[in-house]
Design an enzyme around this catalytic site. Structure first.
Site, PDB file in Angstrom:
ATOM      1  N   ASN A   9      35.611 -11.908 -17.665  1.00 51.63           N
ATOM      2  CA  ASN A   9      34.453 -11.791 -16.772  1.00 51.63           C
ATOM      3  C   ASN A   9      34.812 -12.497 -15.466  1.00 51.63           C
ATOM      4  O   ASN A   9      34.854 -13.720 -15.414  1.00 51.63           O
ATOM      5  CB  ASN A   9      33.242 -12.465 -17.452  1.00 51.63           C
ATOM      6  CG  ASN A   9      32.042 -12.595 -16.526  1.00 51.63           C
ATOM      7  OD1 ASN A   9      31.992 -11.960 -15.466  1.00 51.63           O
ATOM      8  ND2 ASN A   9      31.080 -13.424 -16.915  1.00 51.63           N
ATOM      9  N   LYS A  11      33.144 -12.681 -12.819  1.00 53.22           N
ATOM     10  CA  LYS A  11      31.970 -13.175 -12.079  1.00 53.22           C
ATOM     11  C   LYS A  11      32.093 -12.733 -10.608  1.00 53.22           C
ATOM     12  O   LYS A  11      32.640 -11.657 -10.358  1.00 53.22           O
ATOM     13  CB  LYS A  11      31.845 -14.689 -12.228  1.00 53.22           C
ATOM     14  CG  LYS A  11      31.886 -15.105 -13.699  1.00 53.22           C
ATOM     15  CD  LYS A  11      31.447 -16.507 -13.950  1.00 53.22           C
ATOM     16  CE  LYS A  11      31.534 -16.788 -15.449  1.00 53.22           C
ATOM     17  NZ  LYS A  11      31.002 -18.086 -15.818  1.00 53.22           N
ATOM     18  N   HIS A 100      23.803 -12.630 -19.450  1.00 52.62           N
ATOM     19  CA  HIS A 100      24.660 -13.810 -19.239  1.00 52.62           C
ATOM     20  C   HIS A 100      23.784 -14.990 -18.805  1.00 52.62           C
ATOM     21  O   HIS A 100      22.793 -14.796 -18.102  1.00 52.62           O
ATOM     22  CB  HIS A 100      25.710 -13.498 -18.167  1.00 52.62           C
ATOM     23  CG  HIS A 100      26.761 -14.554 -18.064  1.00 52.62           C
ATOM     24  ND1 HIS A 100      26.544 -15.730 -17.391  1.00 52.62           N
ATOM     25  CD2 HIS A 100      28.007 -14.634 -18.583  1.00 52.62           C
ATOM     26  CE1 HIS A 100      27.636 -16.490 -17.504  1.00 52.62           C
ATOM     27  NE2 HIS A 100      28.534 -15.851 -18.215  1.00 52.62           N
ATOM     28  N   GLU A 102      24.084 -17.072 -16.577  1.00 48.98           N
ATOM     29  CA  GLU A 102      23.900 -17.195 -15.123  1.00 48.98           C
ATOM     30  C   GLU A 102      22.827 -16.226 -14.633  1.00 48.98           C
ATOM     31  O   GLU A 102      22.123 -16.515 -13.666  1.00 48.98           O
ATOM     32  CB  GLU A 102      25.251 -16.988 -14.408  1.00 48.98           C
ATOM     33  CG  GLU A 102      26.153 -18.203 -14.601  1.00 48.98           C
ATOM     34  CD  GLU A 102      27.639 -17.915 -14.626  1.00 48.98           C
ATOM     35  OE1 GLU A 102      28.059 -16.827 -14.212  1.00 48.98           O
ATOM     36  OE2 GLU A 102      28.399 -18.811 -15.071  1.00 48.98           O
ATOM     37  N   GLU A 171      27.572 -18.100 -26.071  1.00 46.70           N
ATOM     38  CA  GLU A 171      28.103 -18.883 -24.955  1.00 46.70           C
ATOM     39  C   GLU A 171      27.216 -20.112 -24.739  1.00 46.70           C
ATOM     40  O   GLU A 171      26.201 -20.024 -24.036  1.00 46.70           O
ATOM     41  CB  GLU A 171      28.104 -18.049 -23.677  1.00 46.70           C
ATOM     42  CG  GLU A 171      28.992 -16.835 -23.726  1.00 46.70           C
ATOM     43  CD  GLU A 171      29.475 -16.455 -22.328  1.00 46.70           C
ATOM     44  OE1 GLU A 171      30.682 -16.469 -22.110  1.00 46.70           O
ATOM     45  OE2 GLU A 171      28.635 -16.177 -21.464  1.00 46.70           O
ATOM     46  N   GLY A 177      32.199 -22.844 -17.714  1.00 42.23           N
ATOM     47  CA  GLY A 177      32.746 -23.313 -16.446  1.00 42.23           C
ATOM     48  C   GLY A 177      32.857 -24.825 -16.342  1.00 42.23           C
ATOM     49  O   GLY A 177      33.087 -25.367 -15.262  1.00 42.23           O
ATOM     50  N   SER A 216      34.610 -21.901 -21.420  1.00 45.37           N
ATOM     51  CA  SER A 216      35.858 -22.652 -21.230  1.00 45.37           C
ATOM     52  C   SER A 216      36.965 -22.254 -22.209  1.00 45.37           C
ATOM     53  O   SER A 216      37.743 -23.100 -22.649  1.00 45.37           O
ATOM     54  CB  SER A 216      35.593 -24.161 -21.300  1.00 45.37           C
ATOM     55  OG  SER A 216      34.735 -24.548 -20.235  1.00 45.37           O
TER      56      SER A 216
HETATM   57  P1  PGA Z   1      34.140 -19.824 -18.438  1.00 47.87           P
HETATM   58  O1  PGA Z   1      32.970 -18.752 -18.367  1.00 47.87           O
HETATM   59  O2  PGA Z   1      35.233 -19.245 -19.283  1.00 47.87           O
HETATM   60  O3  PGA Z   1      34.562 -20.017 -17.019  1.00 47.87           O
HETATM   61  O4  PGA Z   1      33.565 -21.065 -19.052  1.00 47.87           O
HETATM   62  C1  PGA Z   1      32.627 -17.984 -19.494  1.00 47.87           C
HETATM   63  C2  PGA Z   1      31.508 -17.050 -19.151  1.00 47.87           C
HETATM   64  O5  PGA Z   1      30.635 -17.406 -18.372  1.00 47.87           O
HETATM   65  O6  PGA Z   1      31.464 -15.916 -19.651  1.00 47.87           O
END
Ligand code: PGA
Length: 252
Positions: A9, A11, A100, A102, A171, A177, A216
């Protein structure tokens, strides 16, 4: 046997030039073959779907599928700025991330909207990747399972048997992140909880639905995570931007 699925992803990252390099590097890395029984997906931002679709064909990347990061809950019409699932299908997408954290956090998406998006994705013959997960506060107050199960329950209520054609991504928001990956055991425990919850609804759905871990994921923790019996792959954010890291996770 459920396949292992690794989804990158991106983003809101990428550019015409860096996307080209990414696909080229991944194509070279995948040339010598990839472990059997695995599927790989990349989810670029909407404006780059056409470019990435062409690049994937150009490099004959049979191993790599195209996905999108979101889809509208509506079929078509006066929804400025939204992108319909049918459009994503036309661009060559086979997977679409919905719900997601976010999107939930910054765009106030609630479970009902997430389920409506998943239905649009299913109606257009693609696989929704439905994200669930608790915040740090929710985990610290001992409510992680309750929160995640409530998110899953709302999807079960709406999607019913069609869940069999979906993926779920667990998640934990505190791991996204942040570099704070959930330990393989913590992740496995939640995945097992989700699978047991699905089994209460329908055994067939529970045994078929892939449950991916996200938050992560890096080349150095992927092996341990993917070895867990209920972890069927990863939804990878930051590390998927680096093609070498993405390849390393795909091979983990
Ligand atoms: P990340 O994000 O691997 O940067 O922690 C995962 C995600 O948001 O799908």
């Amino acid at each position: 046997m459920r396949p292992l699925i690794i989804i990158g992803n991106w983003k809101m990252n990428g550019s015409l030039a860096t996307n080209q390099d990414w696909v080229k590097t991944v194509a070279r890395g995948m040339e010598s073959g990839m472990p059997a029984g695995r599927q790989f997906v990349v989810c670029p931002p909407f404006p780059y779907l056409a470019q990435c679709s062409v690049l994937i064909k150009e490099y004959s990347l049979a191993f790599l599928s195209l996905g999108a990061q979101d889809a509208s809950a509506h079929e078509s019409g006066a929804y400025t700025g939204e992108v319909a699932a049918s459009m994503l299908k036309e661009m060559g997408c086979t997977y679409v991330i919905v719900g997601h954290s976010e999107r939930r956090q910054f765009h106030h998406e609630v479970d009902e909207v997430v389920a409506a998006k998943a239905l649009q994705v299913l109606d257009n013959g693609m696989t929704p990747v439905i994200c669930v997960g608790e915040t740090a506060d929710e985990r610290n107050s001992g409510r992680a399972e309750e929160v995640v199960c409530s998110q899953v329950a709302k999807q079960v209520n709406v999607l019913q048997d069609r869940l069999v054609d979906c993926l779920i991504a667990y998640e934990p928001v505190w791991a996204i992140g942040t570099g704070k990956v959930a330990s393989a055991q913590v992740a496995q425990d939640m995945h097992c909880t989700i699978r047991l919850q699905l089994a209460e609804f329908n055994d067939d759905v529970a045994s078929h639905v892939g449950i991916l871990y996200g938050g992560s994921v890096k080349p150095d923790n992927a092996v341990e995570l993917f070895a867990m019996p209920d972890i069927d792959g990863g939804l990878v954010g930051g590390a998927s931007l680096n093609p070498q890291d993405f390849l390393a996770i795909c091979q983990a």
